[in-house]
Design an enzyme around this catalytic site. Structure first.
Site: not given
Ligand SMILES: Cc1cc2nc3c(=O)[nH]c(=O)nc-3n(C[C@H](O)[C@H](O)[C@H](O)COP(=O)(O)OP(=O)(O)OC[C@H]3O[C@@H](n4cnc5c(N)ncnc54)[C@H](O)[C@@H]3O)c2cc1C
Length: 390
Positions: A139, A141, A189, A253, A255, A349, A378
């Site tokens: 939640p 990280a 880390a 890479p 993944e 569309q 992301t």
């Molecule tokens: C359907 C689904 C399946 C998933 N499956 C898995 C899984 O199997 N295992 C797992 O571990 N995780 C999984 N995830 C999690 C996914 O990897 C994370 O949601 C993703 O890495 C983003 O983290 P967050 O949601 O906490 O967003 P945040 O880190 O809170 O980011 C919010 C926004 O801020 C932006 N942002 C954050 N830091 C920066 C920066 N330094 N510079 C610019 N912009 C930034 C992000 O790009 C994003 O737009 C899944 C997510 C979804 C939705």
């Protein structure tokens, strides 16, 4: 490969699609069309697959295709995994979570597991008895994985694990979880370790909600809770604690490339479905394809998807040769998933109102595509990684 959607580009087969990979694609396409597609609507409604489908996929050779035969796999490479993932997206059963199991979870065990761990887990992953998940996100990280709080404390010959994860793909079904934990929080880390949890063998493990998503409905995504879960210290991946972050970075890479696989295959299917549709659909007394706007739009999309496919094929060739660097893999993840979003949107569309109706596959593709820009790191994080190389 004899794929209708990929053939739409009219490209020559890349060298990595040899006869064996082509045959695997055909077999996967047939299996998914006959065994999964007829039940896909049911899985989408229930928001989860059943274990039987996983076992059938195991029997058909679609699980652990790139794991060595001595561990129950088929002895293939990422080319074989790509063939299976492409078949999934070409058939349109994108919620079947076997790609993550095959080319993300199993490789952690193959690359960092001891001989005993590989013997113990991989054959059962190949049969579908064990369903894999990778639990990184919490939640608090997501993008910043250094902020992981889940803690594994050594207690004799056991780890005692406490923490919670969220957004975990296959989270409701998974019974083998590669868990990202802190074994030494003071080291940041360098205090991160990967520990394998066989959920059927432990107490204190709980699954939270099957999360309500906007797309990929049939793929279960969950919260997971660890309350004093105890596992033997021999469940650590790697020989010493603290290697988790490096292990994650080494596997990224593949993944990221894998997200590109889904992206390019879905682009091809969207294009194929749309071309068929606009040839049939009439407006103002002619086919929608006869409007110059439709022709130009599809000409642009076909060009971009062709560029994407050539780039993807090159990335796979480099990966198979051992040379796909993290920056190029980030480019593939970001650019191909962005392209996918654009292609499905512009194709939708051209379906007019029908494109907005769930009974048309393009509507589901539109919903399923969105997350590709978010998970696996992301696209903003991908750009950060690329920018560091400038
Ligand atoms: C359907 C689904 C399946 C998933 N499956 C898995 C899984 O199997 N295992 C797992 O571990 N995780 C999984 N995830 C999690 C996914 O990897 C994370 O949601 C993703 O890495 C983003 O983290 P967050 O949601 O906490 O967003 P945040 O880190 O809170 O980011 C919010 C926004 O801020 C932006 N942002 C954050 N830091 C920066 C920066 N330094 N510079 C610019 N912009 C930034 C992000 O790009 C994003 O737009 C899944 C997510 C979804 C939705």
């Amino acid at each position: 490969m004899t794929t209708a959607p990929a053939d739409i580009l009219g490209l020559p087969k890349p060298a990595w699609v040899d006869d064996e990979v082509g045959m695997l694609y055909d077999m996967a396409h047939r299996f998914l069309s006959e065994e999964i597609e007829p039940r896909y609507e049911e899985f989408e409604k229930k928001e989860i697959f059943d274990r039987e489908s996983w076992k059938k996929a195991g029997s058909a050779g679609l699980l652990c295709a790139s794991m060595p035969e001595e561990y129950g796999g088929s002895g293939g490479t990422f080319a074989h995994e790509s063939a299976i993932i492409e078949a999934i997206s070409h058939v349109g059963v994108d919620g079947f979570g076997i790609a993550l199991h095959n080319s993300i979870v199993a490789p952690y065990i193959l690359h960092y597991g001891s001989e005993e761990q590989k013997q113990k887990w991989l054959p059962r992953m190949a049969s579908g008895e064990l369903i894999g998940a990778i639990a990184m996100t919490e939640p608090g990280a997501g993008s910043d994985l250094q902020g992981v709080k889940t803690r594994a404390e050594k207690d004799g010959n056991q780890y005692r694990i406490n923490g919670s994860k969220t957004f975990i793909t296959n989270g409701q079904l998974a019974n083998l979880i590669v868990l990202v934990t802190k074994t030494d929080p003071a080291k940041g880390a360098k205090g991160t370790s990967l520990i394998v949890i066989e959920t059927d063998e432990v107490e204190g493990f709980e699954r939270g909600r099957n999360l309500d998503k906007i797309g990929l409905k049939s793929n279960d995504t969950s919260e997971l809770f660890f309350n004093d879960v105890r596992v033997p210290t021999s469940n650590l991946l790697g020989t010493v604690e603290g290697e988790g972050f490096v292990q994650l970075m080494q596997q990224l890479p593949q993944e990221r490339l894998q997200i590109g696989t889904t992206a390019i295959a879905m682009c091809e299917r969207a294009l194929a479905l749309t071309i068929d549709y606009v040839k049939e659909r009439k407006a103002f007394g002619k086919a929608v394809l006869d409007f110059q706007n439709t022709q130009f739009k599809l000409a642009e999309l076909k060009t971009e998807v062709t560029i994407g496919r050539v780039f993807y094929n090159d990335c796979v060739a480099r990966h198979l040769a051992g040379g796909l660097d993290p920056v190029t893999a980030s480019m593939a993840k970001y650019w191909l998933s962005d392209l996918q979003g654009k292609v499905v949107d512009q194709c939708l569309q051209l379906f007019g109102g029908y494109g907005y109706m769930n009974e048309y596959p393009i509507a589901r593709m539109f919903r399923d595509a969105r997350v590709q820009r978010i998970y696996g790191g992301t696209n903003e994080i991908m750009k950060l990684l690329i920018a560091r190389s400038l």
